[in-house]
Enzyme design. Structure first.
Site, PDB file in Angstrom:
ATOM      1  N   GLU A  55       0.968  -0.994   0.455  1.00  0.00           N
ATOM      2  CA  GLU A  55       0.011   0.235   0.163  1.00  0.00           C
ATOM      3  C   GLU A  55       0.718   1.424  -0.093  1.00  0.00           C
ATOM      4  OE1 GLU A  55       0.072  -2.816   1.636  1.00  0.00           O
ATOM      5  OE2 GLU A  55      -1.927  -3.016   2.681  1.00  0.00           O
ATOM      6  N   CYS A  78      -2.107  -3.542   7.456  1.00  0.00           N
ATOM      7  CA  CYS A  78      -1.459  -3.934   9.148  1.00  0.00           C
ATOM      8  C   CYS A  78      -2.457  -2.206   9.830  1.00  0.00           C
ATOM      9  CB  CYS A  78      -0.380  -3.892   8.637  1.00  0.00           C
ATOM     10  SG  CYS A  78       0.729  -3.294   8.348  1.00  0.00           S
ATOM     11  N   TRP A 173      19.019 -34.782 -19.501  1.00  0.00           N
ATOM     12  CA  TRP A 173      18.048 -34.734 -19.130  1.00  0.00           C
ATOM     13  C   TRP A 173      16.974 -35.261 -19.057  1.00  0.00           C
ATOM     14  CZ3 TRP A 173      18.854 -31.060 -15.256  1.00  0.00           C
ATOM     15  CH2 TRP A 173      20.503 -30.078 -15.081  1.00  0.00           C
ATOM     16  N   ASP A 203      24.108 -35.680  -8.066  1.00  0.00           N
ATOM     17  CA  ASP A 203      23.866 -34.473  -9.227  1.00  0.00           C
ATOM     18  C   ASP A 203      25.034 -32.811  -8.951  1.00  0.00           C
ATOM     19  OD1 ASP A 203      21.722 -36.195  -9.987  1.00  0.00           O
ATOM     20  OD2 ASP A 203      20.427 -34.935  -9.251  1.00  0.00           O
TER      21      ASP A 203
HETATM   22  C1  AOF Z   1       0.210  -5.164   4.320  1.00  0.00           C
HETATM   23  N1  AOF Z   1       1.032  -5.045   3.315  1.00  0.00           N
HETATM   24  O1  AOF Z   1       2.576  -5.348   2.170  1.00  0.00           O
HETATM   25  C2  AOF Z   1       2.236  -6.754   4.023  1.00  0.00           C
HETATM   26  C3  AOF Z   1       1.368  -6.833   4.652  1.00  0.00           C
HETATM   27  O2  AOF Z   1       7.203  -7.398   9.867  1.00  0.00           O
HETATM   28  P1  AOF Z   1       5.939  -5.940   9.336  1.00  0.00           P
HETATM   29  O3  AOF Z   1       6.085  -4.699   9.938  1.00  0.00           O
HETATM   30  O4  AOF Z   1       6.605  -5.658   8.290  1.00  0.00           O
HETATM   31  O5  AOF Z   1       4.915  -6.503   9.744  1.00  0.00           O
HETATM   32  C4  AOF Z   1       4.828  -7.864   8.533  1.00  0.00           C
HETATM   33  C5  AOF Z   1       3.216  -7.874   9.008  1.00  0.00           C
HETATM   34  O6  AOF Z   1       2.657  -7.031   7.986  1.00  0.00           O
HETATM   35  C6  AOF Z   1       2.428  -9.345   7.982  1.00  0.00           C
HETATM   36  O7  AOF Z   1       2.810 -10.969   9.113  1.00  0.00           O
HETATM   37  C7  AOF Z   1       1.612  -8.981   7.416  1.00  0.00           C
HETATM   38  O8  AOF Z   1       0.436  -8.941   8.908  1.00  0.00           O
HETATM   39  C8  AOF Z   1       1.713  -7.929   7.473  1.00  0.00           C
HETATM   40  N2  AOF Z   1       2.207  -7.308   5.643  1.00  0.00           N
HETATM   41  N3  AOF Z   1       0.549  -5.671   5.286  1.00  0.00           N
HETATM   42  O9  AOF Z   1      -0.722  -4.180   4.612  1.00  0.00           O
HETATM   43  C9  AOF Z   1       1.814  -5.916   2.883  1.00  0.00           C
HETATM   44  N4  AOF Z   1       3.764  -7.761   3.142  1.00  0.00           N
HETATM   45 ZN    ZN Z   2       1.428  -2.833   6.329  1.00  0.00          ZN
END
Ligand code: AOF
Ligand code: ZN
Length: 376
Positions: A55, A78, A173, A203
């Site tokens: 975002e 978040c 392969w 391998d």
């Molecule tokens: C979002 N947008 O693109 C992502 C989210 O360690 P931080 O602060 O980066 O927080 C990680 C948490 O944030 C992860 O566990 C998940 O809940 C959220 N990820 N959230 O709004 C994003 N990658």
């Molecule tokens: Zn976020």
């Protein structure tokens, strides 16, 4: 005229997938900001290393044009202060008018609070568009949150009768160039790629992604090597990509062979002692838990047959990507999956076919573990 919402969610989902393999332990989220019904003013996806979040990237690109826009996001924004401030606060500050969200974020720090916060700020929130696809796209993240282990994808490249080498062990392969290119793309889209010591010795794979322009997408390399037999000159240790060697722990939790551990450590490998099962090998559930604890969300297993069968016996193969070459080898060939000791058909590990695609002369088929087909 305005474009239908699902089209923008589809774009957000596509953008989110750009992060696969590069954002662990974070989910690979996608976000699109749209104004006036059709005009995309910002696109974002979770950046390598897990932040900035999707975002924030989309808002940065949209600048002032974000005001009044609709945000299409593949996972609930978040609401916690982590490595970055909450995305909800940024969306509110940018005066976004609507948020269309595919799936709630099960992370206990978010878990519905992101949506609530947006609603409280007067943003119209709609949940559930593209949910099925988002669940599949975020399956690794969701698996780690729910079960503490990564999503496991087993890749097999076999003859029509399920073999991976002749009785003289010739294996290069089995499949053609096109199939092998797809296999490299799969490495790029996973957090880690894992092989057994038998495969590493037979391998000498370097386990990196060698697709043009994607060499920096190489996953963590993992060798399951109970007794630390990996030679120092193994290609899997060369270069800058991290290598983790999973060995059997002694009861007190140190590697069974401290000298070999030091030697591999000096070559840059990280040694991870894992609790053993009755055979003295790393216990598959413990092994996956250890990887989950380290943040791995998407694990690709490339061989060999015994490692595949031990994961299958514990029901730990979530997805199976089968590349089939139009060749036959007969029963003296090396089987792709070692003995499962099955007496009854009713105890076979079962899968559901999701899609099949011709790749050059070969066939590529994705299967998911029976029962998971509505999720993946
Ligand atoms: C979002 N947008 O693109 C992502 C989210 O360690 P931080 O602060 O980066 O927080 C990680 C948490 O944030 C992860 O566990 C998940 O809940 C959220 N990820 N959230 O709004 C994003 N990658
Ligand atoms: Zn976020």
């Amino acid at each position: 005229m305005s474009a239908p919402d699902p089209i923008f969610m589809e774009i957000a989902l596509t953008l989110g997938r750009r992060g696969w393999g590069r954002v662990w332990p974070n989910p690979a989220v996608g976000c699109v900001l749209v104004r006036d019904g059709w005009r995309i003013v910002g696109r974002g996806w979770t950046q390598p290393g897990g932040y900035p979040h999707a975002e924030i990237e989309a808002l940065r690109r949209a600048g002032r044009l974000a005001a009044g826009a609709t945000a299409y996001v593949t996972l609930e924004p978040c609401s916690h202060h982590g490595r970055t401030p909450p995305c909800t606060d940024s969306l509110i500050a940018a005066r976004v008018a609507r948020a269309i969200v595919a799936l709630t974020d099960p992370d206990s720090r978010v878990n519905g609070q992101g949506l609530a916060r947006l609603r409280e700020a007067g943003i119209e929130v709609m949940l559930g568009m593209g949910m099925a696809e988002a669940r599949a796209d975020h399956a690794g993240f969701l698996m780690r949150v729910a079960e503490g282990r990564p999503l496991v994808t087993l890749k097999l490249a076999t003859t029509l009768d399920g073999h991976i080498a002749t009785y003289t062990k010739e294996s290069r392969w089995i499949t053609g160039q096109t199939a092998r290119t797809h296999a490299h793309r799969m490495r790029a889209e996973h957090d880690a790629v894992m092989v057994s010591i038998e495969t590493a010795l037979a391998d000498d794979p370097d386990l990196t992604c060698r697709l043009p322009g994607r060499s920096d997408h190489s996953p963590v390399r993992i060798v399951v090597d109970s007794r630390l037999r990996l030679p120092c000159q193994a290609k899997a240790l060369a270069g800058k990509v991290p290598t983790w060697v999973l060995c059997s722990a002694k009861p007190q939790g140190t590697p069974a062979n401290a000298h070999a551990a030091e030697r591999l450590h000096a070559r840059g490998a990280e040694i991870m002692p894992i609790e053993v099962d009755t055979t003295g090998r790393p216990h598959p559930p413990a092994l996956l838990k250890a990887l989950g604890a380290r943040g791995i969300t998407r694990l690709l297993v490339e061989g060999g047959g015994k490692l595949a069968s031990s994961l299958l016996q514990y029901g730990l193969v979530d997805r199976l990507m089968l590349f089939q070459a139009p060749k036959l080898m007969g029963s003296d060939g090396v089987p792709a999956v070692a003995s499962l000791g099955l007496e009854r058909l009713s105890t076979c590990p079962l899968f559901t076919r999701v899609w099949t695609m011709p790749v050059g002369e070969d066939l590529m088929t994705l299967y998911v573990r029976k029962g998971l087909q509505d999720i993946l």
